[in-house]
Scaffold this motif. Sequence first.
Motif, mmCIF file in Angstrom:
data_model
loop_
_atom_site.group_PDB
_atom_site.id
_atom_site.type_symbol
_atom_site.label_atom_id
_atom_site.label_comp_id
_atom_site.label_asym_id
_atom_site.label_seq_id
_atom_site.Cartn_x
_atom_site.Cartn_y
_atom_site.Cartn_z
ATOM 1 N N GLU A 105 31.714 45.871 33.516
ATOM 2 C CA GLU A 105 32.520 44.667 33.702
ATOM 3 C C GLU A 105 33.335 44.752 34.992
ATOM 4 O OE1 GLU A 105 34.959 43.984 30.338
ATOM 5 O OE2 GLU A 105 33.288 43.508 28.985
ATOM 6 N N ALA A 106 33.912 45.925 35.252
ATOM 7 C CA ALA A 106 34.733 46.098 36.461
ATOM 8 C C ALA A 106 33.885 45.939 37.720
ATOM 9 C CB ALA A 106 35.407 47.464 36.434
ATOM 10 N N GLU A 107 32.673 46.498 37.687
ATOM 11 C CA GLU A 107 31.796 46.400 38.864
ATOM 12 C C GLU A 107 31.350 44.967 39.106
ATOM 13 O OE1 GLU A 107 29.642 50.795 38.815
ATOM 14 O OE2 GLU A 107 28.986 49.262 37.393
ATOM 15 N N LEU A 108 31.012 44.259 38.040
ATOM 16 C CA LEU A 108 30.590 42.866 38.184
ATOM 17 C C LEU A 108 31.754 41.984 38.636
ATOM 18 C CD1 LEU A 108 28.291 42.466 35.041
ATOM 19 C CD2 LEU A 108 27.568 42.462 37.433
ATOM 20 N N GLY A 131 33.967 38.635 42.568
ATOM 21 C CA GLY A 131 35.293 38.148 42.892
ATOM 22 C C GLY A 131 35.957 37.377 41.767
ATOM 23 N N VAL A 132 35.748 37.836 40.527
ATOM 24 C CA VAL A 132 36.342 37.173 39.361
ATOM 25 C C VAL A 132 37.063 38.212 38.508
ATOM 26 C CG1 VAL A 132 34.583 35.364 39.323
ATOM 27 C CG2 VAL A 132 34.225 37.460 37.991
ATOM 28 N N SER A 133 37.743 37.761 37.471
ATOM 29 C CA SER A 133 38.456 38.678 36.584
ATOM 30 C C SER A 133 37.503 39.305 35.567
ATOM 31 C CB SER A 133 39.565 37.934 35.833
ATOM 32 O OG SER A 133 39.006 37.023 34.901
ATOM 33 N N ARG A 134 37.934 40.385 34.968
ATOM 34 C CA ARG A 134 37.116 41.028 33.943
ATOM 35 C C ARG A 134 36.986 40.134 32.710
ATOM 36 N NH1 ARG A 134 38.276 47.385 33.183
ATOM 37 N NH2 ARG A 134 36.623 46.986 31.648
ATOM 38 N N ILE A 135 38.004 39.313 32.442
ATOM 39 C CA ILE A 135 37.926 38.377 31.308
ATOM 40 C C ILE A 135 36.793 37.384 31.524
ATOM 41 C CG2 ILE A 135 39.122 36.503 30.116
ATOM 42 C CD1 ILE A 135 41.724 37.989 30.590
ATOM 43 N N THR A 136 36.659 36.883 32.762
ATOM 44 C CA THR A 136 35.566 35.958 33.089
ATOM 45 C C THR A 136 34.219 36.632 32.899
ATOM 46 O OG1 THR A 136 36.935 34.737 34.667
ATOM 47 C CG2 THR A 136 34.545 34.560 34.925
#
Length: 247
Positions: A33-36, A41-46
């Motif tokens: 999730e962190a890498e994506l 350029g988005v949050s981990r929640i997204t």
Amino acid sequence: MKTSVPLYHQLKSDLIHDLQRNRWHPGERIPSEAELAKEHGVSRITVRQALSDLVSMGYLERRQGVGTFVTKSARNTQAVSRLQGFAEELRLAGNDVDVYVKSIETVGCSEKIAIQLNVEEGTSVVKICRIASVSEVPIFREMSYLLVPRNVTFDELKEQSQFHNHIYGFFEQHGVKIAHGSQKISAERSTYDDVQELGAGLDEPILVIRRVTSDDTGTPVEFSEVRYPSSRYQYHINLTRTGGPIH
């Protein structure tokens, strides 16, 4: 009233394209999730919202303590096998969709609508008319009749852009699990409204889809009629023959 595309829907569409282009192969672990989040350029929640949808769609599977992997059936996963909104279908195909809400009101449902929703005639429902466009070209007109969650008032509903833009997501955010739908497809001649609102030609064939959507208890929550000019929509199904010959 135009609505913006939720960020996680854009990310979900991008990830589906990556999967279809075989960026990751069946059985392969995708980035964290962190890498994506950093890559897009988005949050981990997204990222988490997008991945949850892809798990539900059968593209990905989560393995506790290990990561998220591409399913072995991901290449054969077709959108037609999954219940999704009509605007959502266009977005997953990579289109930038604008949704214009022509009207939204509370009405007592007619006998026809009551039968579809399995309620008494005159039951209060929310009627919403939307027109979806791609590159400023109208693609479809949708008339929906909804039994909204009891914890949402009509005034609150009118102010929620998520409802206008992504009806199924709205239901699910308010505790209603959308589970399945049944739809019928037919062809009709264009009406006056089709000509005026969709720019259809006089007597142009119109593809009409009527759908009843139900929650996980089998209770109908929406009846919708969607009208597409025949020149702007193709219904594409991939078919697979399995098993041996029938004797």
